[in-house]
Scaffold this active site. Sequence first.
Site, PDB file in Angstrom:
ATOM      1  N   LYS A   1       0.799  -1.223   0.000  1.00  0.00           N
ATOM      2  CA  LYS A   1       0.000   0.000   0.000  1.00  0.00           C
ATOM      3  C   LYS A   1       0.835   1.278   0.000  1.00  0.00           C
ATOM      4  O   LYS A   1       0.377   2.328  -0.476  1.00  0.00           O
ATOM      5  CB  LYS A   1      -0.932   0.009   1.216  1.00  0.00           C
ATOM      6  CG  LYS A   1      -2.080  -0.993   1.142  1.00  0.00           C
ATOM      7  CD  LYS A   1      -3.117  -0.580   0.130  1.00  0.00           C
ATOM      8  CE  LYS A   1      -4.374  -1.449   0.228  1.00  0.00           C
ATOM      9  NZ  LYS A   1      -5.405  -1.011  -0.726  1.00  0.00           N
TER      10      LYS A   1
ATOM     11  N   SER B   1       0.757 -10.040  -0.648  1.00  0.00           N
ATOM     12  CA  SER B   1       0.546  -8.592  -0.659  1.00  0.00           C
ATOM     13  C   SER B   1       0.772  -7.909   0.674  1.00  0.00           C
ATOM     14  O   SER B   1       0.985  -6.695   0.719  1.00  0.00           O
ATOM     15  CB  SER B   1      -0.865  -8.273  -1.160  1.00  0.00           C
ATOM     16  OG  SER B   1      -1.834  -8.914  -0.347  1.00  0.00           O
TER      17      SER B   1
END
Length: 409
Positions: free
Chosen positions: A61, A311
């Site tokens: 992110k 992720s």
Amino acid sequence: MSYSPADSLRAVTLDDVRGARKMLSGVARTTAMEGSRHLSQLVGAPVHLKCENLQRTGSFKLRGAYVRIAGLLPEERAAGVVAASAGNHAQGVALASTLLGVRSTVFMPRGAPLPKISATREYGAEVRLHGQVVDETLAAAQEYAAATGAVFIHPFDHPDVIAGQGTVGLEILEQCPQVRTIVVGIGGGGLAAGIAVAVKALRPDVRIVGVQAAGAAAYPASLAAGRPVSIDNPTTMADGIRVGRPGDVPFGIVGDLVDEVRTVSEGELSAALLLCLERAKLVVEPAGASPVAALLSEPDAFEGPVVAVLSGGNVDPVLMERVLRHGMAAQGRYLAVRLRLTDRPGALAAMLGALSAVDANVLDVGHVRTDPRLGLTEAEVEVHLETKGPAHCAEVGRALREAGYTVID
């Protein structure tokens, strides 16, 4: 990369991703890619793990948040930024803002894990707790933006964010030039869209597979309808991909460039997280383990070499304990048994002796004598066991019944 509302649905190009990579030089790490012998044997082809769980702030992110904030006009930076998130996006926005000298306010649900709240504050954001679910938190952040002029930083529904996430795709092609399939988790779609833009522009032959949790799978219905469709009450342990509606910007890209979207069960997510921890020695959150879950669920469906994108690794320790037990149970390595026995001295010891005889490791014992469902001379015991697989679980149950115990299903 400044942006206006009229520009919100503009295409994201390879040049945008390359420009994002220049912005991120010295900010985001080029994360490691690790081979997995176990998954390679299962799939029958090389499998590599792209370790964004080792990125700064613990997830990908930071990439998109930094590119978005770096592209703001001076007057926008002066107004500050605001975001809403239960964890990964919050930390990415907080660190990106601090690095760029921009004031940040992050709204988080009241039930957000304390480690994530603490980390967001330590990265430099003012944290405001509001609401019980992310939708309530999101509304509060948007109200704050309208009232103060702060720029709202969306976690996935913006071209600059997608371009930043797409830098993961450029790294994959450099680290594994022979890749044939990339598997990536999908929530709102920003990461999958960014990777697809970068990879398909350079290697259109590479197959890109998105993965959603079955209880929060908004993309299959949306792709079938040809437009983003909301689902009610998305439910999954994988909070990083628990999104009820695809983003408008990533939806178009995913529809055009992602070859397939698959779903995985909660049991498969648990087993994948456990595998990452035990076999790869990597701490991965459930959303980050979703590509591994897809490989476990149907290993023959993926042409290798395969790259699975891990992720993120921001998992609450309390959730980690529950998920690991769930994963062990799914593999037949953890068994909870309730049974009734005669309430007399030595009865519990005899029952534990029967378990010892079949080599079941006792983790925990609960003993109830006063339940109104029990007879005067009965006791109920719940035993949590570490076992060696489904066959051993069956052996334990059989041994208890043969010893005369009533096993309660």
